[in-house]
Design a protein around this motif. Structure first.
Motif, PDB file in Angstrom:
ATOM      1  N   VAL A 116      40.318 -39.266  42.520  1.00 42.02           N
ATOM      2  CA  VAL A 116      39.619 -40.393  43.139  1.00 42.02           C
ATOM      3  C   VAL A 116      40.554 -40.988  44.182  1.00 42.02           C
ATOM      4  N   PRO A 117      40.332 -40.721  45.473  1.00 41.38           N
ATOM      5  CA  PRO A 117      41.229 -41.247  46.506  1.00 41.38           C
ATOM      6  C   PRO A 117      40.962 -42.721  46.779  1.00 41.38           C
ATOM      7  N   GLU A 118      41.920 -43.364  47.443  1.00 44.55           N
ATOM      8  CA  GLU A 118      41.767 -44.790  47.751  1.00 44.55           C
ATOM      9  C   GLU A 118      40.711 -45.018  48.833  1.00 44.55           C
ATOM     10  N   GLU A 119      40.713 -44.162  49.849  1.00 50.78           N
ATOM     11  CA  GLU A 119      39.779 -44.331  50.971  1.00 50.78           C
ATOM     12  C   GLU A 119      38.421 -43.762  50.579  1.00 50.78           C
ATOM     13  N   ARG A 120      37.441 -44.625  50.473  1.00 52.13           N
ATOM     14  CA  ARG A 120      36.134 -44.220  49.977  1.00 52.13           C
ATOM     15  C   ARG A 120      35.376 -43.384  51.000  1.00 52.13           C
ATOM     16  N   LEU A 121      35.187 -43.943  52.179  1.00 53.44           N
ATOM     17  CA  LEU A 121      34.427 -43.250  53.210  1.00 53.44           C
ATOM     18  C   LEU A 121      35.348 -42.363  54.039  1.00 53.44           C
ATOM     19  N   GLY A 122      35.021 -41.086  54.121  1.00 51.46           N
ATOM     20  CA  GLY A 122      35.818 -40.161  54.900  1.00 51.46           C
ATOM     21  C   GLY A 122      36.766 -39.340  54.048  1.00 51.46           C
ATOM     22  N   HIS A 123      37.154 -39.866  52.879  1.00 53.75           N
ATOM     23  CA  HIS A 123      38.049 -39.132  51.992  1.00 53.75           C
ATOM     24  C   HIS A 123      37.374 -38.904  50.639  1.00 53.75           C
ATOM     25  N   GLY A 124      36.860 -39.982  50.054  1.00 53.96           N
ATOM     26  CA  GLY A 124      36.145 -39.850  48.798  1.00 53.96           C
ATOM     27  C   GLY A 124      34.716 -39.384  48.970  1.00 53.96           C
ATOM     28  N   TRP A 151      23.651 -36.773  46.790  1.00 53.56           N
ATOM     29  CA  TRP A 151      23.641 -35.498  46.062  1.00 53.56           C
ATOM     30  C   TRP A 151      24.459 -34.442  46.792  1.00 53.56           C
ATOM     31  N   GLU A 152      24.512 -34.505  48.112  1.00 55.93           N
ATOM     32  CA  GLU A 152      25.353 -33.562  48.854  1.00 55.93           C
ATOM     33  C   GLU A 152      26.833 -33.838  48.609  1.00 55.93           C
ATOM     34  N   ASN A 153      27.176 -35.116  48.488  1.00 56.41           N
ATOM     35  CA  ASN A 153      28.568 -35.460  48.194  1.00 56.41           C
ATOM     36  C   ASN A 153      28.965 -35.023  46.788  1.00 56.41           C
ATOM     37  N   VAL A 154      28.027 -35.050  45.859  1.00 60.34           N
ATOM     38  CA  VAL A 154      28.302 -34.521  44.522  1.00 60.34           C
ATOM     39  C   VAL A 154      28.542 -33.020  44.597  1.00 60.34           C
ATOM     40  N   LEU A 155      27.738 -32.340  45.398  1.00 59.11           N
ATOM     41  CA  LEU A 155      27.858 -30.889  45.529  1.00 59.11           C
ATOM     42  C   LEU A 155      29.238 -30.501  46.055  1.00 59.11           C
ATOM     43  N   LEU A 156      29.760 -31.259  47.019  1.00 64.77           N
ATOM     44  CA  LEU A 156      31.054 -30.944  47.613  1.00 64.77           C
ATOM     45  C   LEU A 156      32.176 -31.018  46.585  1.00 64.77           C
ATOM     46  N   SER A 157      32.066 -31.963  45.670  1.00 66.74           N
ATOM     47  CA  SER A 157      33.135 -32.176  44.703  1.00 66.74           C
ATOM     48  C   SER A 157      32.927 -31.410  43.407  1.00 66.74           C
ATOM     49  N   ALA A 189      25.852 -41.729  51.975  1.00 66.71           N
ATOM     50  CA  ALA A 189      26.937 -42.455  51.306  1.00 66.71           C
ATOM     51  C   ALA A 189      27.250 -43.770  51.998  1.00 66.71           C
ATOM     52  N   ASN A 190      27.153 -43.770  53.339  1.00 66.48           N
ATOM     53  CA  ASN A 190      27.494 -45.001  54.061  1.00 66.48           C
ATOM     54  C   ASN A 190      26.409 -46.071  53.991  1.00 66.48           C
ATOM     55  N   SER A 191      25.321 -45.799  53.261  1.00 67.69           N
ATOM     56  CA  SER A 191      24.298 -46.821  53.061  1.00 67.69           C
ATOM     57  C   SER A 191      24.641 -47.720  51.876  1.00 67.69           C
ATOM     58  N   LEU A 192      25.612 -47.318  51.062  1.00 69.47           N
ATOM     59  CA  LEU A 192      26.005 -48.089  49.891  1.00 69.47           C
ATOM     60  C   LEU A 192      27.047 -49.138  50.269  1.00 69.47           C
ATOM     61  N   SER A 193      27.050 -50.246  49.529  1.00 72.32           N
ATOM     62  CA  SER A 193      28.130 -51.215  49.682  1.00 72.32           C
ATOM     63  C   SER A 193      29.429 -50.573  49.198  1.00 72.32           C
ATOM     64  N   PHE A 196      30.134 -44.905  42.463  1.00 75.72           N
ATOM     65  CA  PHE A 196      29.576 -43.563  42.581  1.00 75.72           C
ATOM     66  C   PHE A 196      30.679 -42.506  42.576  1.00 75.72           C
ATOM     67  N   ILE A 197      31.740 -42.721  43.350  1.00 76.97           N
ATOM     68  CA  ILE A 197      32.806 -41.723  43.472  1.00 76.97           C
ATOM     69  C   ILE A 197      33.537 -41.536  42.151  1.00 76.97           C
ATOM     70  N   ILE A 198      33.884 -42.643  41.502  1.00 79.20           N
ATOM     71  CA  ILE A 198      34.620 -42.480  40.251  1.00 79.20           C
ATOM     72  C   ILE A 198      33.702 -41.947  39.159  1.00 79.20           C
ATOM     73  N   GLY A 199      32.418 -42.314  39.197  1.00 76.46           N
ATOM     74  CA  GLY A 199      31.469 -41.756  38.242  1.00 76.46           C
ATOM     75  C   GLY A 199      31.303 -40.261  38.420  1.00 76.46           C
ATOM     76  N   ARG A 200      31.262 -39.804  39.665  1.00 76.38           N
ATOM     77  CA  ARG A 200      31.148 -38.379  39.977  1.00 76.38           C
ATOM     78  C   ARG A 200      32.290 -37.587  39.370  1.00 76.38           C
ATOM     79  N   GLU A 201      33.494 -38.163  39.360  1.00 75.53           N
ATOM     80  CA  GLU A 201      34.656 -37.449  38.820  1.00 75.53           C
ATOM     81  C   GLU A 201      34.697 -37.512  37.289  1.00 75.53           C
ATOM     82  N   ILE A 202      34.459 -38.689  36.734  1.00 73.10           N
ATOM     83  CA  ILE A 202      34.562 -38.848  35.286  1.00 73.10           C
ATOM     84  C   ILE A 202      33.500 -38.030  34.555  1.00 73.10           C
ATOM     85  N   ILE A 203      32.296 -37.984  35.123  1.00 74.27           N
ATOM     86  CA  ILE A 203      31.188 -37.336  34.428  1.00 74.27           C
ATOM     87  C   ILE A 203      31.377 -35.815  34.337  1.00 74.27           C
TER      88      ILE A 203
END
Length: 510
Positions: free
Chosen positions: A337-345, A353-359, A399-403, A410-417
Motif C-alpha cells: 500500500v503506497p503513500e501516494e494514492r493517485l498515480g501510485h496506488g 474494477w480495472e485497478n483491482v485487476l492491475l493489482s 478512481a479519481n472520482s472518489l474522495s 479502497f486501496i488498502i481493502g484491495r490488498e488486505i482482501i
C-alpha cells in the motif's frame, strides 16, 4: 455585550452530479475561537471550506463576514478580507528559498525589500522560527509547514483555516504549533480547524461543528466530550477500538532485511544506510518517522520498484527477492500500500474494477487464458467496496472520482482482501475518518491473526501505539533498533523521529 460572529455561513448548498456535498449547512465562528470542523470522509468539510476561501461558489445560501453579507469571488479576495488557509499538502518549491516561496504567495506590495526582516519578526513572535535565506529542500517537514503558516500570518488574517495541520509533525512540533494557535486565538484571530485526530480536537478547540453526508448533525464543546462520543456523532453509530481476539505465536521470520544500503533515485531523496530488520509471522511491526527520511525509498526497495544487487539482502520467508520485480513479489504472497494514492496506488482514469485487476489479477485468477473474467473482477471489487465501506457510485467509476479517504479505503481493502502472507502499508489510515481508521486497523490486526507479517510505515503515533507489537524509527535513511511497543513512550519516539541520523551499520539489530 456579546461579540458579533466573525463568520457565518447560512443554508449553504452545493451539489455535484449524483451527490449533494453541502445540504443547507450553517456554521458560526466567533472572534478568537478555535472551531473544529469534523466529519467522515465525504461529509462535505472540504467543499465548505473551499466555498469560504473562494475556491468555488455555492448553489444556494449566503456568507456573512464580520456582519456584512458578501460573496467571496476567489482566494485572492479571501486573503484581502483577512481569510488565510493552510492546506494539508504544501505548495512550495524545493529549489527556492523561504523568502522566495513566501513572496510568491502574497500581495506584491507585501513582498517588498523588507520581507526578510518581516519574516524573521513574525516567525519569532509566534515561535515559528524561520531563516528567510534557507532553501526549502534543506528544511524538515515541520519547518516547511511553518512557511505556509507564516505566509498567512504576514497578511494579518482574522480567520485562519487549517486542514489536517499535524499529519506530518512530530509530537514536539505539534505542541509548538498548538502554542502558536493558542497565541493567535488570544489575540482575537479565529481558527477553523479540520482534523481526524480527535484527541487534538479535545485538547485544542473551543467548539466543534460535526457534519455527516453533507449536513450539520451536531455541535458541541470538545472539552465536554470524549473522543469516542465525537466519533459516534460523526458516524451516527457506536465506535469500538480495534481488538485482538487471541495472542498469535510469532516465531517464523517472514521478512528479513540484512545490511541494506541503497542510493536514492530521487532528486533530494534520502539514501538508505545499513538497514537491518526482521518481521515475524503474525507480528505487526511499525516504522515511525517524519516524511522525507527514507520512507519512499524503503517502500520502493521492498515492493521491487527499485532492485538491489544482492537478492539475499531482502528475503520473503526463504526466498531472496532483491532482484524480483513487484508482480513476482506479489505472486509469492506480498502486498503493498503506497503513500501516494493517485498515480501510485491507483491509476486515476481507470475504473475501480480495472485497478483491482492491475493489482490482484494473478493472485485472484481474474484472468484466464489471456481473457479478463469481467464478472468475477467486478464482483471482487464490489466485495472490497462493501467490506471497507467505500463511498462510490459503482465499481465502474474512475478512481479519481472518489474522495481521498474513500480511495485510501479502497486501496488498502484491495490488498488486505487478497490475504497476503506479508503486507507493507505506508500511512494506511492517512486522511480517513475515525470509523474507517478503526476498520482498517482491525483488518490489519485480523490479517496478522492469520499468521501474516504486517509492516506499517506511518507518522501517526496514536495509530502505531494502538496496534503495533514493536516499533522502530527511520531518520535520515537509518533505522533504529525495534523495541516492544509497551516499553516505549510517545516522547521517546518523537525524539528519535527528530534526530539527524540513527547511526550506521549495526544501528538496527533485532
Amino acid at each position: 455585550m456579546a461579540q458579533s460572529p466573525r463568520l457565518q455561513v447560512v443554508d449553504i448548498t452545493k451539489s455535484y452530479p449524483g451527490v449533494v456535498a453541502n445540504d443547507k449547512v450553517n456554521l458560526t465562528v466567533n472572534p478568537g475561537e478555535i472551531h473544529a470542523l469534523l466529519g467522515e470522509n465525504g461529509a462535505g468539510k472540504s467543499t465548505l471550506v473551499k466555498y469560504i476561501y473562494g475556491v468555488h461558489e455555492a448553489d444556494e445560501g449566503r456568507l456573512v463576514w464580520e456582519g456584512k453579507e458578501l460573496q467571496i469571488s476567489n482566494p485572492s479576495h479571501a486573503r484581502k478580507l483577512g481569510i488565510g488557509m493552510v492546506f494539508q499538502h504544501f505548495s512550495l518549491f524545493d529549489a527556492m528559498t523561504v523568502e522566495q516561496n513566501i513572496a510568491l504567495g502574497i500581495d506584491r506590495k507585501q513582498a517588498g525589500g523588507d520581507l526578510p526582516n518581516r519574516i524573521r519578526e513574525v516567525s519569532a513572535h509566534h515561535g515559528l522560527f524561520l531563516d528567510p535565506s534557507r532553501y526549502v529542500h534543506t528544511l524538515s517537514v515541520g519547518e516547511r509547514q511553518r512557511i505556509e503558516v507564516v505566509r498567512c500570518l504576514l497578511q494579518n488574517p482574522q480567520l485562519l483555516i487549517m486542514d489536517e495541520p499535524t499529519s506530518v509533525l512530530t509530537p514536539q512540533e505539534v505542541e509548538n504549533l498548538f502554542k502558536t494557535l493558542r497565541l493567535l486565538s488570544s489575540a482575537g484571530v479565529s481558527i477553523l480547524y479540520i482534523s481526524h485526530k480527535l484527541q487534538e480536537i479535545k485538547a485544542l478547540c473551543h467548539a466543534a461543528t460535526i457534519m455527516r453526508r453533507g449536513k450539520v448533525v451536531a455541535r458541541c464543546k470538545p472539552e465536554e466530550q470524549t473522543t469516542k462520543s465525537m466519533a459516534e456523532m460523526m458516524m451516527g453509530q457506536n465506535v469500538s477500538s480495534p481488538v485482538r481476539s487471541s495472542a498469535q505465536t510469532k516465531s517464523r521470520v517472514s521478512l528479513d532485511i540484512v545490511d541494506l544500503s541503497v542510493s536514492s533515485t530521487h532528486q533530494q531523496g534520502t539514501d538508505l544506510k545499513n538497514i537491518n530488520l526482521q518481521v515475524l509471522s503474525g507480528e505487526i511491526m511499525s516504522v515511525a518517522g517524519i516524511a522525507g527520511n527514507g520512507q519512499r525509498e524503503f517502500l520502493e526497495v521492498l515492493s521491487g520498484e527499485v532492485l538491489v544487487d544482492d537478492p539475499s539482502m531482502i528475503r520473503f520467508g526463504d526466498i531472496g527477492v532483491g532482484r524480483m520485480g513487484p508482480m513476482d513479489r506479489r505472486k509469492i504472497g506480498a502486498a503493498f500500500v503506497p503513500e501516494e494514492r493517485l498515480g501510485h496506488g491507483a491509476v486515476p482514469d481507470m475504473s475501480l474494477w480495472e485497478n483491482v485487476l492491475l493489482s490482484a489479477g494473478p493472485q485472484i485468477k481474474l484472468v484466464k487464458n489471456g481473457f479478463i473474467r469481467l464478472r468475477a473482477a467486478q464482483k471482487f471489487t464490489e466485495e472490497i467496496v462493501g467490506k471497507f465501506r467505500v463511498v462510490t457510485q459503482g465499481v465502474r467509476r474512475a478512481a479519481n472520482s472518489l474522495s481521498g479517504g474513500n480511495l485510501q479505503k479502497f486501496i488498502i481493502g484491495r490488498e488486505i482482501i487478497q490475504k497476503p502472507r506479508l503486507i507493507v502499508a505506508v500511512q494506511p489510515t492517512w486522511g480517513v475518518d475515525a470509523g474507517a481508521a478503526v476498520s482498517i486497523r482491525q483488518a490489519l490486526i485480523d490479517l496478522a491473526g492469520t499468521g501474516a507479517a504486517v509492516l506499517i510505515v506511518s507518522q501517526d503515533l496514536e495509530e502505531l501505539f494502538e496496534i503495533s507489537d514493536r516499533i522502530c524509527v527511520i531518520s535520515n535513511g537509518c533505522l533504529s533498533a525495534p523495541r516492544p511497543t509497551a516499553s516505549m513512550t510517545v516522547q521517546e519516539i518523537g525524539l528519535l523521529m527528530g534526530e539527524a541520523g540513527l547511526g550506521g551499520k549495526g544501528a538496527s539489530p533485532i
